[in-house]
Motif scaffolding. Sequence first.
Motif, PDB file in Angstrom:
ATOM      1  N   UNK A  84      -2.581   3.590 -15.992  1.00 33.34           N
ATOM      2  CA  UNK A  84      -2.145   3.323 -15.323  1.00 33.34           C
ATOM      3  C   UNK A  84      -2.009   1.792 -15.457  1.00 33.34           C
TER       4      UNK A  84
ATOM      5  N   UNK B 161       4.669   9.566 -18.347  1.00 34.22           N
ATOM      6  CA  UNK B 161       3.443  10.416 -17.295  1.00 34.22           C
ATOM      7  C   UNK B 161       3.906  11.684 -17.226  1.00 34.22           C
TER       8      UNK B 161
ATOM      9  N   UNK C 109       0.982  -1.676  -0.060  1.00 33.89           N
ATOM     10  CA  UNK C 109      -0.310   0.064   0.051  1.00 33.89           C
ATOM     11  C   UNK C 109       0.923   1.378   0.018  1.00 33.89           C
ATOM     12  N   UNK C 110       2.136   1.173   0.454  1.00 33.58           N
ATOM     13  CA  UNK C 110       2.714   2.783   0.860  1.00 33.58           C
ATOM     14  C   UNK C 110       3.660   2.751  -0.182  1.00 33.58           C
TER      15      UNK C 110
ATOM     16  N   UNK D  31      -3.370  10.720 -10.299  1.00 34.49           N
ATOM     17  CA  UNK D  31      -4.020  11.368  -8.739  1.00 34.49           C
ATOM     18  C   UNK D  31      -4.305  11.891  -8.622  1.00 34.49           C
TER      19      UNK D  31
ATOM     20  N   UNK E 225      -6.102   7.950  -1.617  1.00 33.55           N
ATOM     21  CA  UNK E 225      -5.958   7.476  -3.536  1.00 33.55           C
ATOM     22  C   UNK E 225      -5.864   6.355  -3.727  1.00 33.55           C
TER      23      UNK E 225
ATOM     24  N   UNK F 297       0.365  12.687   0.067  1.00 27.87           N
ATOM     25  CA  UNK F 297       0.397  12.256  -0.742  1.00 27.87           C
ATOM     26  C   UNK F 297       1.464  11.979  -1.240  1.00 27.87           C
TER      27      UNK F 297
ATOM     28  N   UNK G 157       4.954  11.679   0.958  1.00 27.85           N
ATOM     29  CA  UNK G 157       4.424  10.532   1.812  1.00 27.85           C
ATOM     30  C   UNK G 157       5.213   9.007   1.938  1.00 27.85           C
TER      31      UNK G 157
ATOM     32  N   UNK H 179       2.305   2.200  -3.671  1.00 28.49           N
ATOM     33  CA  UNK H 179       1.152   2.973  -4.488  1.00 28.49           C
ATOM     34  C   UNK H 179       1.670   4.034  -4.771  1.00 28.49           C
ATOM     35  N   UNK H 180       1.495   5.157  -4.330  1.00 33.69           N
ATOM     36  CA  UNK H 180       1.664   6.358  -4.872  1.00 33.69           C
ATOM     37  C   UNK H 180       2.433   6.821  -5.410  1.00 33.69           C
TER      38      UNK H 180
ATOM     39  N   UNK I 118      -8.370   6.668  -7.027  1.00 34.96           N
ATOM     40  CA  UNK I 118      -8.451   5.872  -8.991  1.00 34.96           C
ATOM     41  C   UNK I 118      -9.359   4.982  -8.920  1.00 34.96           C
TER      42      UNK I 118
ATOM     43  N   UNK J 174       3.254   4.194  -7.700  1.00 34.66           N
ATOM     44  CA  UNK J 174       3.395   3.361  -8.642  1.00 34.66           C
ATOM     45  C   UNK J 174       2.212   4.298 -10.116  1.00 34.66           C
ATOM     46  N   UNK J 175       1.089   4.715  -9.065  1.00 33.01           N
ATOM     47  CA  UNK J 175      -0.201   4.815  -9.395  1.00 33.01           C
ATOM     48  C   UNK J 175       0.670   6.608 -10.847  1.00 33.01           C
ATOM     49  N   UNK J 176       0.478   7.395 -11.658  1.00 33.43           N
ATOM     50  CA  UNK J 176       1.053   7.614 -11.945  1.00 33.43           C
ATOM     51  C   UNK J 176       0.969   9.283 -11.749  1.00 33.43           C
TER      52      UNK J 176
ATOM     53  N   UNK K 177       1.913   1.820 -17.408  1.00 32.40           N
ATOM     54  CA  UNK K 177       2.564   1.829 -15.967  1.00 32.40           C
ATOM     55  C   UNK K 177       2.793   0.912 -14.895  1.00 32.40           C
ATOM     56  N   UNK K 178       1.352  -0.250 -14.386  1.00 33.50           N
ATOM     57  CA  UNK K 178       2.006  -1.429 -13.345  1.00 33.50           C
ATOM     58  C   UNK K 178       2.436  -2.261 -14.633  1.00 33.50           C
TER      59      UNK K 178
ATOM     60  N   UNK L 243      -5.078   7.359   5.630  1.00 31.01           N
ATOM     61  CA  UNK L 243      -4.099   8.304   4.091  1.00 31.01           C
ATOM     62  C   UNK L 243      -4.835   8.267   2.859  1.00 31.01           C
ATOM     63  N   UNK L 244      -3.593   7.376   2.964  1.00 31.86           N
ATOM     64  CA  UNK L 244      -3.895   6.364   1.641  1.00 31.86           C
ATOM     65  C   UNK L 244      -4.471   6.267  -0.025  1.00 31.86           C
TER      66      UNK L 244
END
Lengths: 262, 274
Positions: free
Chosen positions: B252, B211, A102-103, A114, B21, A140, A143, A105-106, B25, A108-110, B255-256, B16-17
Amino acid sequence: MTRSVHPALIALAVLVFIFLVGPLVIVVGAALSDTSYLTFPPQGLSLRWFENIFEIAAFRRTIVTSLQIAFISTGIALLIGIPAAYAMNRYRVQLPGWLSTLFVLPVLVPELVLGFSLLKSVAVQFTIPIYISLVIGHTLLVLPYVVRVISASLAGFDFSVEEAAVSLGSPPLKTFFTILLPNVRSGVIAAFILAFITSINDVSISIFMTGPGISTLPIQILAHTEQFFDPTVASVSVLLMVLTVAVMAIVERTLGLTFLAK
Amino acid sequence: MKRFAGWTLASPATLVIIAFLVLPVLATFWTTLTTPGGPLEPYLAFFGSGFRRTVLWRTIQVSLATTAIALVVGFLTAYVISRAPRWLKSILIIAAVFPLLTGVVVRSFAWLIILGRNGILNNFLISIGVTDEPFAMLYTQGAVITAMVYLFVPLMILTLAGVLESIPDDLIQASASLGATPAATFRQVILPLSVPGLIVGAVLVFTGSFTSYATPQLLGGESVMMMGTLMYQQAMVTFDWVSASTIAMVMVVITIAIVLAMTRLARRLNPMAV
């Protein structure tokens, strides 16, 4: 014992470093030019384009906003990121594996995705003010840096020292401030610097978070370049470079002083 | 008890995430699934539009070119740095870090001054008599690639300098004492051992260019539209949020997919892991 490197490779490396540093030198030269258009080498030296920055209200305003957003979001990220990094190192066995994913993810996501998603599903949906949205977006953004840098400095920390303090009767919060924090101090400083610089320079998230009277400095620079081709933006760029140098020097000094104290 | 303490400390950042996020998304993804035309309609529209396919293809081309150039230039430079004496090494590393800490906008703007119609390069070419008329260099694919290489070479150098630094000196000496020429040592020892670092660098540069927004916006404009600039235009100029969400999801997924595929490849090709 020095191994020889082929002269052609050395020549290439010299060219690469000219390529890396040259454009920044050109920006500094253009900022000092006395002309009303961008040129290099500068024709006549003048600081008037630096004065011009502060005569344009939009620049004055966005400089303040960018600094505020960077301080607030870096502060929040440290506040929530340090405990998270601590928990993931100290209680690794007790926490599920998906938490560390999860940490990541920020990263990985362009950032553009976001920024757009925050605008669409948070700012507009819940009519949250632009300023708050900027703080959320930048928190975000920075972080992951905080969690990664603090985790790295915690990796070398011996948690039995902390247990010793607790078993000798030190309350948890006091243990945190007197045992843990001093030990990861250089990590916290490095995280702060990285996060601050990242926030100040961000475009991809902030570009979606502009509103009447609110914008950040990089977005204002983009907007200004689209309309004018005067050295104002070069001057702002020089200010940003000076900030970067200052920040690098502060790290040198702070971390250097700690090393001296040891 | 320990489990509880761990959760308590990790929960603010986790929440928060998730709230700001993961859910937003997912909501963007949801937007593309719930159009009147059915869940696939926005994606069919995206890939059915010749203009969008061109933009996607151009973005891939620009990112691949940037990655390839940055790989070669970054690797050779990092190699020279790793062989440099200690005092020079730290200076070179600082010279690579400084541009990295200077923002994307500032660094792209520098190329605006260099490549402009009355820019430094054109003035220089006219003064030495190569041309009478200034070349139109801005707003071309070449301008975007040049600026992106400039943007990402420091990242590549730093990634690879660390990798090259970690190659044990004994290996290189062993190779030399067994009779390998420096070129053979480079090709058969140093290069294979750098593969994991090269892959990490390539992933960082490719996803970064794929990106990007500020560089194509400043140096490419309307004529070199890329995925990032197209998405911004759809979201903030024409306010077609379904279309913007679709572009976002294509970004997305690509990228992934690249990150996952390259991570697997890196694991398989790592000679140290065998």
